[in-house]
Enzyme design. Sequence first.
Site, PDB file in Angstrom:
ATOM      1  N   SER A 180      -5.224  17.069 -16.498  1.00 42.98           N
ATOM      2  CA  SER A 180      -6.677  17.272 -16.498  1.00 42.98           C
ATOM      3  C   SER A 180      -7.040  18.707 -16.866  1.00 42.98           C
ATOM      4  O   SER A 180      -6.266  19.641 -16.651  1.00 42.98           O
ATOM      5  CB  SER A 180      -7.250  16.948 -15.122  1.00 42.98           C
ATOM      6  OG  SER A 180      -6.929  15.633 -14.747  1.00 42.98           O
TER       7      SER A 180
HETATM    8  N1  SAH Z   1      -3.031  14.785 -11.921  1.00 45.22           N
HETATM    9  C1  SAH Z   1      -2.356  14.653 -13.179  1.00 45.22           C
HETATM   10  C2  SAH Z   1      -3.169  13.796 -14.104  1.00 45.22           C
HETATM   11  C3  SAH Z   1      -2.331  12.795 -14.778  1.00 45.22           C
HETATM   12  S1  SAH Z   1      -3.220  11.576 -15.699  1.00 45.22           S
HETATM   13  C4  SAH Z   1      -2.058  16.017 -13.766  1.00 45.22           C
HETATM   14  O1  SAH Z   1      -2.686  16.989 -13.354  1.00 45.22           O
HETATM   15  O2  SAH Z   1      -1.185  16.115 -14.626  1.00 45.22           O
HETATM   16  C5  SAH Z   1      -3.208  10.224 -14.580  1.00 45.22           C
HETATM   17  C6  SAH Z   1      -1.855   9.675 -14.199  1.00 45.22           C
HETATM   18  O3  SAH Z   1      -2.092   8.490 -13.441  1.00 45.22           O
HETATM   19  C7  SAH Z   1      -0.972   9.257 -15.364  1.00 45.22           C
HETATM   20  O4  SAH Z   1       0.244   9.955 -15.288  1.00 45.22           O
HETATM   21  C8  SAH Z   1      -0.777   7.756 -15.162  1.00 45.22           C
HETATM   22  O5  SAH Z   1       0.512   7.297 -15.520  1.00 45.22           O
HETATM   23  C9  SAH Z   1      -1.007   7.615 -13.669  1.00 45.22           C
HETATM   24  N2  SAH Z   1      -1.377   6.277 -13.206  1.00 45.22           N
HETATM   25  C10 SAH Z   1      -2.188   5.364 -13.790  1.00 45.22           C
HETATM   26  N3  SAH Z   1      -2.281   4.266 -13.015  1.00 45.22           N
HETATM   27  C11 SAH Z   1      -1.521   4.490 -11.908  1.00 45.22           C
HETATM   28  C12 SAH Z   1      -1.219   3.745 -10.737  1.00 45.22           C
HETATM   29  N4  SAH Z   1      -1.705   2.519 -10.515  1.00 45.22           N
HETATM   30  N5  SAH Z   1      -0.407   4.294  -9.807  1.00 45.22           N
HETATM   31  C13 SAH Z   1       0.115   5.537  -9.986  1.00 45.22           C
HETATM   32  N6  SAH Z   1      -0.137   6.294 -11.074  1.00 45.22           N
HETATM   33  C14 SAH Z   1      -0.945   5.781 -12.019  1.00 45.22           C
END
Ligand code: SAH
Length: 206
Positions: free
Chosen positions: A52
């Site tokens: 993000s």
């Molecule tokens: N907080 C992270 C943002 C990653 S984007 C950062 O700062 O890098 C969101 C993430 O959510 C992705 O890696 C995606 O694979 C994960 N995601 C999507 N659905 C999910 C679920 N049901 N359970 C766990 N992770 C999930």
Amino acid sequence: MIKHQLLDRGIKDKKVIAAMRKIPRHLFIEEDLTNMAYDDHPLPIGEGQTISQPYMVAAMTEELDLKKKDRALEIGTGSGYQTAILAEICKEVYTIERIKSLSHKAEETLKRLGYRNIYFKVDDGTVGWDKHSPFDKILVTAGAPNIPDTLFNQLREKGKMIIPIGDRFSQILTLIEKINNSLKKRALFECIFVPLIGERGWQDGA
Ligand code: SAH
């Protein structure tokens, strides 16, 4: 990044600002993109996912009003950057990521940085982590079609949850509070997150 993207846009929580000042964001980004690590936008982290934008991380964390004694649940570990911010401020962080390679890489980075208060799990985070519930705070970093009741049930009374709610390509960042066991909801602002995929989220590939 701290002045122009956070302070000038109204981020005030000293603990959030200190954590963002301390954590080396470039260590969470692929090597060929490190020169963009502190820029004002999200960046790809592999597997079609993104880290993000710095402001988004700060705003979400600030809204949770984290305390030192808090135990937090994070859904969507991704790069682990947001996880590090939570771990700096609160007591324990439980973080779930559905993509194994991302979870393992984040764990490696966070262990290397010396964090010992983070617990990792590769799984569908929409069902939460019942064994360690209730949580004081829950942060969902992927966009959901609605509020998973599983997560709301794992929130402590007076606990707070922040989650992007909407359609697959745009959402409203929403703050949830559990008051007298019922749900209080406040819409914050529009945002765009990758989809939350799972049993209580979107179906894969839909
Ligand atoms: N907080 C992270 C943002 C990653 S984007 C950062 O700062 O890098 C969101 C993430 O959510 C992705 O890696 C995606 O694979 C994960 N995601 C999507 N659905 C999910 C679920 N049901 N359970 C766990 N992770 C999930």
